[in-house]
Design a protein around this motif. Sequence first.
Motif, short mmCIF file in Angstrom:
data_model
loop_
_atom_site.label_atom_id
_atom_site.label_comp_id
_atom_site.label_asym_id
_atom_site.label_seq_id
_atom_site.Cartn_x
_atom_site.Cartn_y
_atom_site.Cartn_z
N GLY A 10 0.83 -1.20 0.00
CA GLY A 10 0.00 0.00 0.00
C GLY A 10 0.86 1.24 0.00
N LEU A 11 0.24 2.32 0.41
CA LEU A 11 0.91 3.61 0.45
C LEU A 11 1.25 3.98 1.89
CD1 LEU A 11 1.75 6.24 -1.04
CD2 LEU A 11 -0.60 7.06 -0.65
N ALA A 12 2.48 4.41 2.11
CA ALA A 12 2.91 4.84 3.43
C ALA A 12 3.76 6.09 3.29
CB ALA A 12 3.69 3.74 4.14
N GLN A 13 3.83 6.84 4.34
CA GLN A 13 4.71 8.00 4.34
C GLN A 13 6.10 7.59 4.81
OE1 GLN A 13 2.76 11.05 6.72
NE2 GLN A 13 2.02 12.01 4.82
N SER A 17 5.23 2.65 8.60
CA SER A 17 5.38 1.19 8.64
C SER A 17 4.33 0.51 7.77
CB SER A 17 5.23 0.68 10.08
OG SER A 17 6.22 1.21 10.92
N LEU A 18 4.67 -0.65 7.29
CA LEU A 18 3.75 -1.55 6.62
C LEU A 18 4.15 -2.97 6.99
CD1 LEU A 18 3.50 -0.13 2.96
CD2 LEU A 18 1.64 -0.22 4.65
N ARG A 19 3.18 -3.88 6.92
CA ARG A 19 3.49 -5.29 7.13
C ARG A 19 2.98 -6.09 5.93
NH1 ARG A 19 1.51 -9.62 11.72
NH2 ARG A 19 -0.43 -9.47 10.50
N LEU A 20 3.89 -6.77 5.29
CA LEU A 20 3.55 -7.64 4.19
C LEU A 20 3.35 -9.06 4.69
CD1 LEU A 20 6.08 -6.46 1.45
CD2 LEU A 20 3.86 -5.50 2.06
N SER A 21 2.45 -9.78 4.03
CA SER A 21 2.21 -11.19 4.34
C SER A 21 2.43 -12.02 3.09
CB SER A 21 0.77 -11.39 4.82
OG SER A 21 0.48 -10.62 5.96
N CYS A 22 2.90 -13.23 3.28
CA CYS A 22 3.05 -14.20 2.19
C CYS A 22 2.50 -15.52 2.70
CB CYS A 22 4.49 -14.33 1.77
SG CYS A 22 4.78 -15.61 0.51
N ASP A 90 12.39 2.52 -0.61
CA ASP A 90 11.78 1.22 -0.41
C ASP A 90 10.61 0.99 -1.37
OD1 ASP A 90 12.20 1.68 3.12
OD2 ASP A 90 13.44 0.46 1.78
N THR A 91 10.25 2.01 -2.11
CA THR A 91 9.16 1.88 -3.08
C THR A 91 9.52 0.85 -4.14
OG1 THR A 91 8.40 4.16 -2.77
CG2 THR A 91 7.86 3.10 -4.87
N ALA A 92 8.65 -0.15 -4.27
CA ALA A 92 8.91 -1.25 -5.21
C ALA A 92 7.73 -2.20 -5.18
CB ALA A 92 10.18 -1.99 -4.81
N VAL A 93 7.74 -3.13 -6.11
CA VAL A 93 6.85 -4.28 -6.03
C VAL A 93 7.59 -5.36 -5.25
CG1 VAL A 93 5.56 -6.02 -7.29
CG2 VAL A 93 5.74 -3.70 -8.21
N TYR A 94 6.95 -5.88 -4.23
CA TYR A 94 7.55 -6.89 -3.36
C TYR A 94 6.98 -8.27 -3.70
CZ TYR A 94 9.76 -3.33 -0.49
OH TYR A 94 10.56 -2.30 -0.05
N TYR A 95 7.87 -9.24 -3.80
CA TYR A 95 7.51 -10.61 -4.13
C TYR A 95 8.02 -11.56 -3.05
CZ TYR A 95 7.20 -8.63 -8.87
OH TYR A 95 6.89 -7.86 -9.97
N TRP A 118 7.30 -18.38 -7.33
CA TRP A 118 7.12 -16.97 -7.04
C TRP A 118 5.65 -16.63 -6.90
CZ3 TRP A 118 11.16 -13.36 -6.64
CH2 TRP A 118 12.42 -13.88 -6.91
N GLY A 119 5.35 -15.78 -5.96
CA GLY A 119 4.00 -15.25 -5.84
C GLY A 119 3.86 -13.99 -6.67
N ARG A 120 2.65 -13.56 -6.83
CA ARG A 120 2.40 -12.28 -7.48
C ARG A 120 2.83 -11.17 -6.52
NH1 ARG A 120 -3.49 -12.21 -10.07
NH2 ARG A 120 -2.68 -10.25 -10.85
N GLY A 121 3.31 -10.12 -7.05
CA GLY A 121 3.85 -9.05 -6.23
C GLY A 121 2.78 -8.19 -5.59
N THR A 122 3.22 -7.44 -4.59
CA THR A 122 2.36 -6.45 -3.95
C THR A 122 3.11 -5.12 -3.95
OG1 THR A 122 1.05 -5.96 -1.97
CG2 THR A 122 3.15 -7.06 -1.60
N GLN A 123 2.43 -4.08 -4.34
CA GLN A 123 3.07 -2.78 -4.51
C GLN A 123 3.21 -2.06 -3.17
OE1 GLN A 123 4.19 -1.05 -7.47
NE2 GLN A 123 5.04 0.35 -5.92
N VAL A 124 4.41 -1.57 -2.92
CA VAL A 124 4.67 -0.71 -1.77
C VAL A 124 5.14 0.64 -2.30
CG1 VAL A 124 6.16 -0.31 0.22
CG2 VAL A 124 5.22 -2.58 -0.20
N THR A 125 4.45 1.69 -1.90
CA THR A 125 4.82 3.04 -2.30
C THR A 125 5.02 3.89 -1.06
OG1 THR A 125 3.51 2.83 -4.34
CG2 THR A 125 4.15 5.05 -3.66
N VAL A 126 6.20 4.48 -0.97
CA VAL A 126 6.53 5.33 0.17
C VAL A 126 6.69 6.76 -0.32
CG1 VAL A 126 8.09 5.71 2.10
CG2 VAL A 126 7.70 3.39 1.26
N SER A 127 5.90 7.64 0.25
CA SER A 127 5.93 9.04 -0.17
C SER A 127 6.72 9.87 0.84
CB SER A 127 4.52 9.59 -0.30
OG SER A 127 3.86 9.55 0.96
N SER A 128 7.30 10.93 0.34
CA SER A 128 8.12 11.80 1.20
C SER A 128 7.27 12.84 1.91
CB SER A 128 9.20 12.49 0.37
OG SER A 128 8.60 13.26 -0.65
#
Length: 128
Positions: A10-13, A17-22, A90-95, A118-128
């Motif tokens: 998701g989107l974070a500043q 923080s964000l928590r990814l799950s697989c 850290d902005t990227a697609v995470y797999y 490989w799983g499908r990715g999840t987008q992480v976007t970090v804004s300034s």
Amino acid sequence: EVQLQASGGGLAQAGGSLRLSCTASGFTFDSYPIAWFRQAPGKEREGVSAVRRGHIKTYYADSVKGRFTMSSDKTKNTVYLQMNSLKTEDTAVYYCATDSKITLGDVGWDYDIWYQYWGRGTQVTVSS
């Protein structure tokens, strides 16, 4: 059939923080190593973190050490990537990825060519 499903992006500043799950299926969960990779636009895919077979020993890229923590919940067949003190870089697609044959070590855990599933990715976007 081995399957991995990543979620939680998701989107974070910056500083947040964000928590990814697989969530994994199709294999005995802690008998396979599992890794997190990410790919930013225009950049190569890079290893972020991994857990060795048995899901005790973890590895981290230097760029995320002290900020990211990988954990494993065998009751849920899920690994997590807790990402704190996020940076715009850290902005990227995470797999998440796994493989039935490799044994991870201090060298090579982040070689994406070693991971077959490989799983499908999840987008992480970090804004300034």
